[in-house]
Design a protein around this motif. Structure first.
Motif, short mmCIF file in Angstrom:
data_model
loop_
_atom_site.label_atom_id
_atom_site.label_comp_id
_atom_site.label_asym_id
_atom_site.label_seq_id
_atom_site.Cartn_x
_atom_site.Cartn_y
_atom_site.Cartn_z
N LEU A 177 0.83 -1.21 -0.15
CA LEU A 177 0.07 -0.05 0.13
C LEU A 177 0.82 1.44 -0.11
N PHE A 178 2.08 1.22 0.45
CA PHE A 178 2.93 2.30 0.62
C PHE A 178 3.48 2.59 -1.15
N ASP A 179 3.55 1.57 -1.75
CA ASP A 179 3.86 1.64 -3.18
C ASP A 179 2.85 2.46 -3.79
N LEU A 180 1.51 1.90 -3.58
CA LEU A 180 0.44 2.59 -4.19
C LEU A 180 0.21 3.96 -3.72
N ALA A 181 0.25 4.34 -2.71
CA ALA A 181 0.11 5.66 -2.10
C ALA A 181 1.23 6.50 -2.71
N VAL A 182 2.62 6.23 -2.78
CA VAL A 182 3.53 7.12 -3.58
C VAL A 182 3.18 7.14 -5.04
N LEU A 183 2.72 6.17 -5.80
CA LEU A 183 2.33 6.32 -7.11
C LEU A 183 1.17 7.11 -7.36
N TRP A 184 0.29 7.07 -6.55
CA TRP A 184 -1.03 7.97 -6.53
C TRP A 184 -0.57 9.27 -6.51
N TYR A 216 12.08 3.49 -4.47
CA TYR A 216 12.67 4.28 -5.66
C TYR A 216 12.20 5.79 -5.55
N PHE A 217 10.93 6.07 -5.36
CA PHE A 217 10.58 7.51 -5.05
C PHE A 217 11.22 8.17 -3.85
N ALA A 218 10.97 7.38 -2.54
CA ALA A 218 11.69 7.98 -1.48
C ALA A 218 13.38 8.35 -1.71
N ALA A 219 13.88 7.37 -2.74
CA ALA A 219 15.43 7.67 -2.88
C ALA A 219 15.38 8.89 -3.86
N GLY A 220 14.65 9.68 -4.33
CA GLY A 220 14.49 10.58 -5.21
C GLY A 220 14.02 10.45 -6.80
N ALA A 221 13.63 9.34 -7.06
CA ALA A 221 13.05 9.24 -8.17
C ALA A 221 11.98 10.27 -8.78
N THR A 222 11.80 10.47 -9.93
CA THR A 222 10.74 11.60 -10.30
C THR A 222 9.45 10.65 -11.14
N ARG A 223 8.65 11.56 -11.36
CA ARG A 223 7.87 10.98 -12.26
C ARG A 223 8.04 10.18 -13.61
N SER A 224 8.97 11.30 -14.10
CA SER A 224 9.64 10.64 -15.48
C SER A 224 10.54 9.48 -15.53
N ASP A 225 11.11 9.25 -14.28
CA ASP A 225 12.01 8.27 -14.04
C ASP A 225 11.18 6.98 -14.04
N PHE A 226 9.90 7.19 -13.43
CA PHE A 226 9.08 6.02 -13.24
C PHE A 226 8.35 5.69 -14.48
N LEU A 227 8.09 6.89 -15.22
CA LEU A 227 7.26 6.62 -16.60
C LEU A 227 8.57 5.79 -17.69
N ARG A 228 9.69 6.18 -17.38
CA ARG A 228 10.47 5.30 -18.28
C ARG A 228 10.62 3.87 -17.98
N CYS A 229 10.64 3.62 -16.74
CA CYS A 229 10.47 2.09 -16.37
C CYS A 229 9.18 1.57 -16.92
N LEU A 230 8.42 2.24 -16.99
CA LEU A 230 7.00 1.78 -17.47
C LEU A 230 7.09 1.31 -18.98
N ASN A 231 7.84 2.36 -19.65
CA ASN A 231 7.88 2.16 -21.02
C ASN A 231 9.10 1.11 -21.50
N GLN A 232 10.03 0.94 -20.45
CA GLN A 232 10.94 -0.33 -20.73
C GLN A 232 10.38 -1.52 -20.31
N ALA A 233 9.22 -1.41 -19.74
CA ALA A 233 8.64 -2.89 -19.13
C ALA A 233 8.63 -4.01 -20.31
N GLN A 234 8.91 -5.35 -19.86
CA GLN A 234 8.89 -6.30 -20.63
C GLN A 234 7.68 -6.87 -20.97
N SER A 235 7.09 -7.34 -22.02
CA SER A 235 6.14 -7.78 -22.31
C SER A 235 6.37 -9.51 -22.45
N LEU A 236 5.33 -10.33 -22.07
CA LEU A 236 5.71 -11.74 -22.30
C LEU A 236 5.93 -12.19 -23.62
#
Ligand SMILES: [Zn+2]
Length: 332
Positions: free
Chosen positions: A230-237, A312-332
Motif C-alpha cells: 500500500l505504500f507503493d500505491l500511495a506514492v504512485l497515486w 524508488y521515489f523515497a530515494a529521489g526518483a521522479t515521475r518521469s523516471d518511473f514513466l521510463r521504467c513503464l516504457n521499458q517494461a518487458q512484455s511476455l
C-alpha cells in the motif's frame, strides 16, 4: 454521530420491527385487529401474550409492562444499551463488522493527527500530501486506547476479540502501526497495519483481504499498474499514477485475479519489489504467466536493484523516471 434524522428513519425501514423480532425468535400471531401481531413480551416475564406489534407503523406496545416504541427503543430496552449504542448495534446487524471497522478506522484517522510519530513515519516513506492521506483514510494506532473508545460505542470485548482488533491479553492488535482501511464497494472489509517500530511489519485482520485495493476507481483505466504494498500505491497515486492498484502481497486471491481478468482489453504492469533474493521477481513472473494464459496483455516493470516503487521515489526518483521504467517494461 453519522446516523441522524433521515438516516435513522432509513435504518428503521431497512430493518422492519417485525422482521427483527422474528429473527430474534419472537413468535406472534395476528391479533383480532388484523393490522397487528400479538405475542409474549420479550421485555418482561409473562404467560399471557400482551405484546403488540404494528408492522405498518413499525411500532410495538406491551399492555403488561406498559412499554412501547420503535425498533431502536426495543433494542435499548432488550439489550440494555444507550440510544447511541443501539444504533451501532443495529448497523452491525445490517452489515456485520463493517460498522465496527468503520468506527475503528475513523478513530485511528483522528489519532494520526494526535501523535506525530504516525505522520513522521508517513513522511519517511515519502507520503506527504495531506489530501491524499485523508483520501486514503490513513490512520495511526497508538495502542491501548481503542478498547475504551469502542466500548463506549457499545461493542463488547468478545466482539473486538472475535474480529481480531484486540489480542488474547486484551492488547490492541494494531499497536504502533499506520493503518490503511481496505474497502470493497465503499465498505471496509479489512484493515492493513504497517508497524512504525520493530514489530512484525505487516498485519491484516484474520479475514479476507477483499478485492484489489481501490478497484472501484482503478478498474476504469485501460492500463493498470499492480504493486505489492500500500505504500507503493500511495506514492504512485501521489505522483499522479491513479491507475495503480494493490493486492497486498504478491499472492492474488481468486477474487483479485478475476477482477484483473474481467476485461481482456486491459493491460497490466506488474511493479513488484526487486528483492535481493528474487522473491518479488519470481512472484511477478508466475503472475505474468497466469495473466498471459488468460490472454491479458501483461508487462513486468524493472526497477533499479533492491527497490520497490515506494523506496524508488523515497530515494529521489521522479515521475518521469518511473514513466521510463513503464516504457521499458518487458512484455511476455
Ligand atoms: Zn412487557
Amino acid at each position: 454521530m453519522a446516523a441522524m434524522g433521515e438516516d435513522l428513519e432509513q435504518l428503521k425501514q431497512r430493518i422492519p420491527l417485525l422482521e427483527y423480532l422474528q429473527r430474534h425468535h419472537w413468535t406472534g400471531h395476528r391479533a383480532r385487529a388484523r393490522s397487528e401481531f400479538v405475542g409474549l413480551c420479550p421485555l418482561h416475564e409473562e404467560t399471557h401474550p400482551s405484546f403488540y406489534v404494528n408492522p405498518r407503523k413499525n411500532l410495538f406496545y406491551c399492555h403488561g409492562c406498559g412499554r412501547g416504541g420503535d425498533l431502536i427503543r426495543l433494542v435499548e430496552l432488550s439489550q440494555h444499551l444507550s440510544f447511541r449504542q443501539s444504533v451501532t448495534y443495529l448497523l452491525e446487524e445490517l452489515a456485520p463488522s463493517s460498522q465496527l471497522l468503520e468506527h475503528t478506522s475513523g478513530f485511528y484517522q483522528l489519532e494520526l493527527h494526535r501523535h506525530p510519530e504516525g505522520i513522521h513515519y508517513l513522511a519517511q516513506r515519502g507520503l506527504r500530501d495531506p489530501a491524499l492521506i485523508e483520501e486514503l483514510g490513513i490512520g495511526y494506532a497508538r495502542g491501548r486506547n481503542l478498547r475504551p473508545h469502542l466500548s463506549a460505542l457499545g461493542y463488547s470485548l468478545e466482539r473486538l476479540f472475535e474480529v481480531g482488533l484486540i489480542g488474547p491479553q486484551g492488547q490492541d492488535a494494531f499497536c504502533r502501526r499506520v493503518i490503511f482501511p481496505c474497502r470493497q464497494h465503499h465498505r471496509i472489509v479489512n484493515l492493513y497495519g504497517r508497524t512504525v517500530g520493530a514489530a512484525f511489519p505487516h498485519r491484516l485482520l484474520p479475514r479476507s483481504k477483499g478485492g484489489l485495493f481501490a478497484w472501484d476507481s482503478v478498474r476504469h483505466f485501460p492500463e493498470v499498474i499492480l504493486v505489492e504494498g500500500l505504500f507503493d500505491l500511495a506514492v504512485l497515486w501521489q505522483e499522479g499514477f491513479r491507475n495503480t492498484t494493490c493486492a497486498i502481497g504478491t499472492h492474488l486471491t481468486p477474487l483479485q485475479l478475476a477482477q484483473l481478468c474481467e476485461n481482456r482489453d486491459r493491460s497490466v504492469y506488474l511493479a513488484f519489489d526487486q528483492d535481493h533474493n528474487l522473491a518479488g521477481q519470481r512472484a511477478a513472473q508466475a503472475l505474468a504467466q497466469h495473466l498471459h494464459q488468460n490472454r491479458l496483455p501483461v508487462r513486468i516493470v524493472s526497477l533499479p536493484d533492491d527497490h520497490d516503487p515506494n523506496s524508488y521515489f523515497a530515494a529521489g526518483a521522479t515521475r518521469s523516471d518511473f514513466l521510463r521504467c513503464l516504457n521499458q517494461a518487458q512484455s511476455l
